[in-house]
Scaffold this active site. Structure first.
Site, PDB file in Angstrom:
ATOM      1  N   TYR A   1      -7.226  -7.860  -6.071  1.00 51.03           N
ATOM      2  CA  TYR A   1      -8.659  -7.929  -5.846  1.00 51.03           C
ATOM      3  C   TYR A   1      -8.889  -7.301  -4.594  1.00 51.03           C
ATOM      4  O   TYR A   1      -8.753  -7.275  -3.358  1.00 51.03           O
ATOM      5  CB  TYR A   1      -8.444  -9.623  -5.138  1.00 51.03           C
ATOM      6  CG  TYR A   1      -8.251 -10.545  -6.153  1.00 51.03           C
ATOM      7  CD1 TYR A   1      -9.008 -11.142  -6.827  1.00 51.03           C
ATOM      8  CD2 TYR A   1      -6.821 -11.294  -6.430  1.00 51.03           C
ATOM      9  CE1 TYR A   1      -8.784 -11.982  -7.932  1.00 51.03           C
ATOM     10  CE2 TYR A   1      -6.417 -11.836  -7.279  1.00 51.03           C
ATOM     11  CZ  TYR A   1      -7.341 -12.549  -8.000  1.00 51.03           C
ATOM     12  OH  TYR A   1      -7.263 -13.414  -9.039  1.00 51.03           O
ATOM     13  N   GLY A  58       0.814  -1.089   0.039  1.00 47.79           N
ATOM     14  CA  GLY A  58       0.115  -0.113   0.014  1.00 47.79           C
ATOM     15  C   GLY A  58       0.966   1.302   0.183  1.00 47.79           C
ATOM     16  O   GLY A  58       1.775   1.421   1.204  1.00 47.79           O
ATOM     17  N   ARG A  64      14.090   9.430 -11.974  1.00 52.68           N
ATOM     18  CA  ARG A  64      14.649   8.739 -13.296  1.00 52.68           C
ATOM     19  C   ARG A  64      15.179   7.280 -13.180  1.00 52.68           C
ATOM     20  O   ARG A  64      16.134   7.137 -13.627  1.00 52.68           O
ATOM     21  CB  ARG A  64      15.484   9.558 -14.075  1.00 52.68           C
ATOM     22  CG  ARG A  64      14.783  10.585 -14.620  1.00 52.68           C
ATOM     23  CD  ARG A  64      15.855  11.686 -15.514  1.00 52.68           C
ATOM     24  NE  ARG A  64      16.909  11.515 -14.897  1.00 52.68           N
ATOM     25  CZ  ARG A  64      17.418  12.841 -14.112  1.00 52.68           C
ATOM     26  NH1 ARG A  64      16.683  13.471 -13.792  1.00 52.68           N
ATOM     27  NH2 ARG A  64      18.722  12.801 -13.679  1.00 52.68           N
ATOM     28  N   GLY A  65      14.563   6.497 -12.029  1.00 50.13           N
ATOM     29  CA  GLY A  65      15.017   5.119 -11.645  1.00 50.13           C
ATOM     30  C   GLY A  65      16.444   5.400 -11.345  1.00 50.13           C
ATOM     31  O   GLY A  65      16.959   6.108 -10.339  1.00 50.13           O
ATOM     32  N   ALA A  66      17.316   4.357 -11.776  1.00 52.84           N
ATOM     33  CA  ALA A  66      18.448   4.038 -11.567  1.00 52.84           C
ATOM     34  C   ALA A  66      19.418   5.241 -12.062  1.00 52.84           C
ATOM     35  O   ALA A  66      20.686   5.818 -11.581  1.00 52.84           O
ATOM     36  CB  ALA A  66      19.104   3.033 -12.358  1.00 52.84           C
ATOM     37  N   ASP A 107       7.804  -4.908  -0.279  1.00 53.66           N
ATOM     38  CA  ASP A 107       7.694  -3.446  -0.335  1.00 53.66           C
ATOM     39  C   ASP A 107       8.488  -2.775   0.501  1.00 53.66           C
ATOM     40  O   ASP A 107       9.015  -1.724   0.439  1.00 53.66           O
ATOM     41  CB  ASP A 107       6.305  -3.076   0.062  1.00 53.66           C
ATOM     42  CG  ASP A 107       5.176  -3.077  -1.073  1.00 53.66           C
ATOM     43  OD1 ASP A 107       5.239  -4.302  -1.727  1.00 53.66           O
ATOM     44  OD2 ASP A 107       4.260  -2.486  -1.458  1.00 53.66           O
ATOM     45  N   ASP A 165       8.022   4.480  -3.147  1.00 52.97           N
ATOM     46  CA  ASP A 165       7.337   5.007  -1.766  1.00 52.97           C
ATOM     47  C   ASP A 165       8.570   5.264  -0.721  1.00 52.97           C
ATOM     48  O   ASP A 165       8.430   6.270  -0.282  1.00 52.97           O
ATOM     49  CB  ASP A 165       6.582   3.737  -1.105  1.00 52.97           C
ATOM     50  CG  ASP A 165       5.483   3.396  -2.162  1.00 52.97           C
ATOM     51  OD1 ASP A 165       4.865   4.217  -2.919  1.00 52.97           O
ATOM     52  OD2 ASP A 165       4.874   2.264  -2.082  1.00 52.97           O
ATOM     53  N   ALA A 224      10.323   0.998  -3.940  1.00 57.43           N
ATOM     54  CA  ALA A 224      11.370   1.779  -4.207  1.00 57.43           C
ATOM     55  C   ALA A 224      10.734   3.346  -4.239  1.00 57.43           C
ATOM     56  O   ALA A 224      11.180   4.449  -3.668  1.00 57.43           O
ATOM     57  CB  ALA A 224      12.112   1.785  -5.310  1.00 57.43           C
TER      58      ALA A 224
HETATM   59  N1  ADP Z   1      17.657   0.133 -10.818  1.00 52.99           N
HETATM   60  C1  ADP Z   1      17.796   1.013  -9.702  1.00 52.99           C
HETATM   61  N2  ADP Z   1      19.153   1.316  -9.269  1.00 52.99           N
HETATM   62  C2  ADP Z   1      19.358   2.259  -8.196  1.00 52.99           C
HETATM   63  N3  ADP Z   1      18.179   3.047  -7.753  1.00 52.99           N
HETATM   64  C3  ADP Z   1      16.994   2.869  -8.215  1.00 52.99           C
HETATM   65  C4  ADP Z   1      16.760   1.963  -9.542  1.00 52.99           C
HETATM   66  N4  ADP Z   1      15.386   1.915  -9.432  1.00 52.99           N
HETATM   67  C5  ADP Z   1      14.834   2.705  -8.773  1.00 52.99           C
HETATM   68  N5  ADP Z   1      15.682   3.246  -7.991  1.00 52.99           N
HETATM   69  C6  ADP Z   1      15.767   4.311  -6.878  1.00 52.99           C
HETATM   70  O1  ADP Z   1      14.231   4.308  -6.455  1.00 52.99           O
HETATM   71  C7  ADP Z   1      13.457   5.580  -6.972  1.00 52.99           C
HETATM   72  C8  ADP Z   1      12.199   5.425  -7.496  1.00 52.99           C
HETATM   73  O2  ADP Z   1      12.500   4.626  -8.539  1.00 52.99           O
HETATM   74  P1  ADP Z   1      11.118   4.659  -9.559  1.00 52.99           P
HETATM   75  O3  ADP Z   1      11.604   3.934 -10.651  1.00 52.99           O
HETATM   76  O4  ADP Z   1      10.374   6.062  -9.789  1.00 52.99           O
HETATM   77  O5  ADP Z   1       9.895   3.737  -8.554  1.00 52.99           O
HETATM   78  P2  ADP Z   1       8.684   3.300  -8.638  1.00 52.99           P
HETATM   79  O6  ADP Z   1       8.350   2.856 -10.273  1.00 52.99           O
HETATM   80  O7  ADP Z   1       8.544   2.416  -7.772  1.00 52.99           O
HETATM   81  O8  ADP Z   1       7.854   4.631  -8.350  1.00 52.99           O
HETATM   82  C9  ADP Z   1      14.585   6.165  -7.844  1.00 52.99           C
HETATM   83  O9  ADP Z   1      14.316   7.572  -7.589  1.00 52.99           O
HETATM   84  C10 ADP Z   1      15.864   5.631  -7.194  1.00 52.99           C
HETATM   85  O10 ADP Z   1      16.126   6.352  -6.078  1.00 52.99           O
HETATM   86  O1  ELE Z   2      -0.317  -0.665  -6.444  1.00 53.14           O
HETATM   87  C1  ELE Z   2      -0.748  -0.396  -5.412  1.00 53.14           C
HETATM   88  O2  ELE Z   2      -2.005  -0.031  -5.430  1.00 53.14           O
HETATM   89  C2  ELE Z   2      -0.083  -0.545  -4.320  1.00 53.14           C
HETATM   90  O3  ELE Z   2      -0.241   0.570  -3.283  1.00 53.14           O
HETATM   91  C3  ELE Z   2       0.844  -1.680  -3.989  1.00 53.14           C
HETATM   92  C4  ELE Z   2       2.236  -1.339  -3.620  1.00 53.14           C
HETATM   93  O4  ELE Z   2       2.415  -1.402  -2.288  1.00 53.14           O
HETATM   94  C5  ELE Z   2       2.811   0.111  -4.177  1.00 53.14           C
HETATM   95  O5  ELE Z   2       2.323   0.262  -5.289  1.00 53.14           O
HETATM   96  C6  ELE Z   2       4.234  -0.135  -4.279  1.00 53.14           C
HETATM   97  O6  ELE Z   2       4.484   1.362  -4.899  1.00 53.14           O
HETATM   98  P1  ELE Z   2       5.958   1.558  -5.657  1.00 53.14           P
HETATM   99  O7  ELE Z   2       6.883   2.266  -4.331  1.00 53.14           O
HETATM  100  O8  ELE Z   2       5.707   2.643  -6.638  1.00 53.14           O
HETATM  101  O9  ELE Z   2       6.616   0.439  -6.084  1.00 53.14           O
END
Ligand code: ADP
Ligand code: ELE
Length: 381
Positions: free
Chosen positions: A132, A49, A251-253, A332, A296, A294
């Site tokens: 669900y 969540g 931007r992820g990684a 999570d 969250d 990640a």
């Molecule tokens: N492959 C990775 N390597 C290192 N850090 C990562 C990687 N993927 C995500 N992160 C970290 O997680 C944060 C959230 O990533 P993001 O892809 O936006 O997550 P989500 O899709 O769960 O919201 C990024 O800002 C970064 O700090």
């Molecule tokens: O999808 C949903 O409704 C949820 O809340 C389940 C997950 O716990 C988060 O989505 C995780 O979120 P991320 O940090 O973006 O990976």
């Protein structure tokens, strides 16, 4: 029989916690071995969540947090309440619904989520996510005096776009909570565009942009901004969402960029919008165990830095550190590093930061201990 006590007047508990997180949580089931949902024989239970994840990570980082939601009067509801409270989160505003179940979801591990089961032979890095949660207790949330009083009881209210997709009542609640009422707390919003939850509607992206415009701090992934709004870089996202005082594009990684408006006491209407301060910080090198949570954790780290008044660059780094803890754990929620260690890592120079490489268990391994080399390679603190 005595009448129920009236709800507290709005705003009667200003700032009695640091952050209130409002949204649905679910019991999650992850396959106990790799494979497609169709094939795996057993699952491990966890909690998920987006909003309660943020509350749990913030609580572990030493902040006072509260979770506002609804769960069923069932065993899964009991489990969620106990598990989230065990992080130190105040769950007292959560209501039990005897007529609706607690939501549940199943998710395989994978680098990226997809909304439907991928056909056999497709990229195994895609995670399958099956919810669900339709008709769940939390999906019956709607505007009301009691829920608003609870939502407004902290310095920050943290919301996500997931709630807006759950039901018409939840969307109305989100619209109310993101309206700029005088006296409301600062509102933080993670866009979290979940395509599977918006099926049957075409205006999800538009609704999410609208909600974001009513918030003070907004988090969005560059990939989701591209998919939802066709915005290809961080500057384009800021141009489309100029209203929030602070906007973080992840931007992820590759890293993250924050756009923060220089605050200005002059009446907004009388002047052009003041220029932004723009700061970027590369992410850490992480041996990813599971990507879920990640985003969250990143939001919690950034919020933690904000509550502590840290410079923008360190807020981003605390986001990356908390995200790394989630990325190196299977569910999570990872085990975030203690504040003193996080502060030391966040203060590294660019070379030291770049040399960090984090694998499973790194957060339980303080920089002073002998065996850190096994978990944290090449770091110099
Ligand atoms: N492959 C990775 N390597 C290192 N850090 C990562 C990687 N993927 C995500 N992160 C970290 O997680 C944060 C959230 O990533 P993001 O892809 O936006 O997550 P989500 O899709 O769960 O919201 C990024 O800002 C970064 O700090
Ligand atoms: O999808 C949903 O409704 C949820 O809340 C389940 C997950 O716990 C988060 O989505 C995780 O979120 P991320 O940090 O973006 O990976």
């Amino acid at each position: 029989m005595t009448a129920a006590a009236p709800p507290p007047p709005l705003g009667s508990r200003p700032g009695d916690v640091d952050v209130v997180c409002l949204g649905e949580s679910m019991v999650t089931f992850r396959p106990s071995a790799p494979g497609r949902l169709a094939d795996v024989p057993s699952f491990d239970r966890g909690i998920g969540g987006a909003e309660s994840n943020v509350a749990c990570v913030l609580a572990r980082a030493g902040h006072r947090t509260r979770w506002v939601s609804r769960v069923g009067a069932d065993g899964f509801g009991d489990h969620l309440l106990a598990a989230i409270a065990s992080y130190g989160v105040d769950t007292s505003p959560v209501r039990r619904d005897p007529d609706r179940p607690t939501g549940v979801y199943f998710r395989t591990s994978g680098e990226r989520a997809v909304d439907v089961a991928p056909p056999r032979g497709t990229d195994e890095r895609l995670a399958e996510v099956v919810y669900y949660r339709s008709g769940s207790a939390a999906s019956a949330m709607a505007p009301g005096r009691e829920i608003r009083a609870a939502a407004w009881s902290g310095r920050f209210l943290h919301l996500t776009g997931i709630t807006a997709a759950l039901s018409a009542g939840c969307l109305a609640l989100m619209r109310e909570l993101t309206t700029r009422h005088p006296g409301r707390p600062l509102v933080s919003f993670d866009v979290n565009h979940r395509v599977a939850l918006w099926q049957g509607t075409t205006n999800g992206p538009e609704v999410l942009a609208d909600l974001a415009r009513g918030c003070d701090l907004v988090f969005v992934g560059q990939d989701e901004a591209a998919a939802a709004w066709g915005l290809r870089d961080a500057a384009a996202v800021r141009a489309a969402l100029p209203e929030p005082a602070t906007l973080v594009v992840k931007r992820g990684a590759a890293g993250a960029t924050v756009f923060a408006r220089r605050e200005d006491a002059r009446p907004r209407a009388a002047l052009p919008r003041p220029a932004d301060v723009v700061v970027s910080a590369p992410a850490l090198r992480v041996d990813v165990v599971a990507p879920v949570g990640a985003g969250d954790a990143f939001a919690a780290g950034f919020l933690s830095g904000t509550l502590r008044g840290l410079p923008l660059h360190e807020r981003l780094r605390h986001g990356h550190l908390m995200a790394a803890a989630a990325l190196t754990a299977p569910g999570d929620l990872g085990e975030p590093p203690g504040r003193a260690h996080a502060d030391r890592w966040a203060a590294l120079d660019a070379d030291g930061w770049e040399r960090l490489r984090l694998g499973p268990g790194w957060t339980g391994c303080p920089a002073e201990t002998e065996d850190r080399s096994a978990k944290v390679e090449d770091h110099t603190v």
